[in-house]
Motif scaffolding. Sequence first.
Motif, short mmCIF file in Angstrom:
data_model
loop_
_atom_site.label_atom_id
_atom_site.label_comp_id
_atom_site.label_asym_id
_atom_site.label_seq_id
_atom_site.Cartn_x
_atom_site.Cartn_y
_atom_site.Cartn_z
N HIS A 67 82.12 8.23 -26.79
CA HIS A 67 82.28 9.61 -27.29
C HIS A 67 81.11 10.49 -26.85
O HIS A 67 81.27 11.69 -26.62
CB HIS A 67 82.41 9.60 -28.81
N ALA A 68 79.93 9.89 -26.68
CA ALA A 68 78.74 10.63 -26.24
C ALA A 68 78.70 10.79 -24.72
O ALA A 68 77.77 11.39 -24.19
CB ALA A 68 77.48 9.92 -26.73
N GLY A 69 79.68 10.22 -24.01
CA GLY A 69 79.76 10.41 -22.57
C GLY A 69 79.33 9.24 -21.71
O GLY A 69 79.32 9.35 -20.48
N LEU A 70 78.96 8.11 -22.30
CA LEU A 70 78.58 6.94 -21.50
C LEU A 70 79.84 6.21 -21.05
O LEU A 70 80.88 6.29 -21.70
CB LEU A 70 77.69 6.00 -22.30
N GLN A 71 79.72 5.49 -19.94
CA GLN A 71 80.85 4.76 -19.37
C GLN A 71 80.59 3.26 -19.51
O GLN A 71 79.52 2.77 -19.14
CB GLN A 71 80.99 5.14 -17.89
N LEU A 72 81.57 2.54 -20.03
CA LEU A 72 81.44 1.09 -20.19
C LEU A 72 81.57 0.40 -18.84
O LEU A 72 82.51 0.64 -18.09
CB LEU A 72 82.53 0.57 -21.14
N LEU A 73 80.63 -0.48 -18.54
CA LEU A 73 80.68 -1.32 -17.33
C LEU A 73 81.03 -2.75 -17.67
O LEU A 73 81.74 -3.41 -16.93
CB LEU A 73 79.35 -1.27 -16.59
N ALA A 74 80.51 -3.26 -18.80
CA ALA A 74 80.78 -4.65 -19.17
C ALA A 74 80.44 -4.85 -20.64
O ALA A 74 79.68 -4.09 -21.23
CB ALA A 74 79.95 -5.61 -18.32
N ARG A 75 80.99 -5.92 -21.21
CA ARG A 75 80.70 -6.31 -22.59
C ARG A 75 80.28 -7.77 -22.62
O ARG A 75 80.80 -8.59 -21.87
CB ARG A 75 81.96 -6.19 -23.47
N ASN A 76 79.36 -8.07 -23.50
CA ASN A 76 78.96 -9.44 -23.78
C ASN A 76 78.67 -10.26 -22.53
O ASN A 76 79.26 -11.31 -22.31
CB ASN A 76 80.00 -10.14 -24.64
N LEU A 77 77.74 -9.77 -21.72
CA LEU A 77 77.32 -10.53 -20.54
C LEU A 77 76.36 -11.62 -20.98
O LEU A 77 75.29 -11.34 -21.50
CB LEU A 77 76.65 -9.60 -19.53
N ARG A 78 76.76 -12.86 -20.74
CA ARG A 78 75.94 -14.00 -21.15
C ARG A 78 75.27 -14.62 -19.94
O ARG A 78 75.92 -14.93 -18.94
CB ARG A 78 76.82 -15.05 -21.82
N ASP A 85 74.93 -7.08 -25.19
CA ASP A 85 76.16 -6.73 -25.90
C ASP A 85 77.02 -5.73 -25.13
O ASP A 85 78.21 -5.96 -24.93
CB ASP A 85 75.82 -6.15 -27.29
N LEU A 86 76.42 -4.61 -24.72
CA LEU A 86 77.17 -3.58 -24.00
C LEU A 86 76.36 -3.14 -22.78
O LEU A 86 75.16 -2.92 -22.88
CB LEU A 86 77.43 -2.36 -24.89
N VAL A 87 77.03 -3.03 -21.65
CA VAL A 87 76.41 -2.52 -20.44
C VAL A 87 77.12 -1.21 -20.13
O VAL A 87 78.33 -1.19 -19.91
CB VAL A 87 76.56 -3.52 -19.27
N MET A 88 76.34 -0.12 -20.15
CA MET A 88 76.91 1.21 -20.02
C MET A 88 76.26 1.94 -18.85
O MET A 88 75.20 1.55 -18.37
CB MET A 88 76.70 2.02 -21.30
N ARG A 89 76.90 3.03 -18.46
CA ARG A 89 76.34 3.89 -17.42
C ARG A 89 76.22 5.29 -18.00
O ARG A 89 77.18 5.83 -18.54
CB ARG A 89 77.24 3.90 -16.20
N ASP A 90 75.02 5.86 -17.91
CA ASP A 90 74.76 7.22 -18.36
C ASP A 90 74.27 8.00 -17.15
O ASP A 90 73.08 8.00 -16.83
CB ASP A 90 73.71 7.22 -19.47
N GLY A 91 75.21 8.61 -16.40
CA GLY A 91 74.86 9.26 -15.14
C GLY A 91 74.44 8.21 -14.13
O GLY A 91 75.20 7.31 -13.81
N ASN A 92 73.19 8.27 -13.67
CA ASN A 92 72.67 7.28 -12.73
C ASN A 92 71.77 6.26 -13.41
O ASN A 92 70.99 5.59 -12.74
CB ASN A 92 71.92 7.98 -11.59
N ARG A 136 77.53 -3.97 -7.59
CA ARG A 136 78.88 -3.53 -7.93
C ARG A 136 79.00 -2.05 -8.26
O ARG A 136 80.03 -1.45 -7.99
CB ARG A 136 79.42 -4.35 -9.10
N HIS A 137 77.97 -1.47 -8.88
CA HIS A 137 78.11 -0.11 -9.40
C HIS A 137 77.17 0.92 -8.77
O HIS A 137 77.35 2.12 -8.99
CB HIS A 137 77.92 -0.11 -10.92
N THR A 142 68.89 -0.34 -6.79
CA THR A 142 68.52 -0.65 -8.17
C THR A 142 68.42 0.65 -8.97
O THR A 142 67.62 1.52 -8.64
CB THR A 142 67.18 -1.40 -8.22
N PRO A 143 69.22 0.78 -10.03
CA PRO A 143 69.19 2.00 -10.82
C PRO A 143 68.04 1.99 -11.83
O PRO A 143 67.42 0.95 -12.09
CB PRO A 143 70.53 1.97 -11.55
#
Length: 167
Positions: A67-78, A85-92, A136-137, A142-143
Amino acid sequence: MHNPPERDPPPADDLLAYALADAARLGLRRRKRRTRKAVPRKQDPRLSPAQRKGLDFEDQALELLVHAGLQLLARNLRVAPGEIDLVMRDGNVLVLVEVRARANARYGGAGASIDPAKQRRLTRAAAQILPDLARRHWQGRTPAVRFDAVLFDGARACWLRHAFAPE
């Protein structure tokens, strides 16, 4: 009438090899039938009530961040050091989110549970997953990386941007 020539029986080694190959083939067929059907994650019977509640909090955190504008890339990366828990993208910016919940603040609340040891585990986990995420993204570059936390104290959610800096 013409009788076909009699053939010698195959050597015992060949019979054994055939029997082993046939048994392996049948074993593979049986294994395929025994695979578990996919069940929705929250309905997995192996999850405890606490784990199901944790998934609910992760869903709420994800909703808040999207809702705040972040984009989901992955969940629960072990990975070996721990789980992101959550891997998100906020712009770059790559945002790695830790979701924590506490029913009451008796022991310092949800924020206090992200102690220095937990921060080190998250940093080591991030170091392991970063090359793959960059490939991948971010086309291999490296971001910038940010560690956020979404904390639930009772039913109230609090999003902490830059919750801690990697060591």
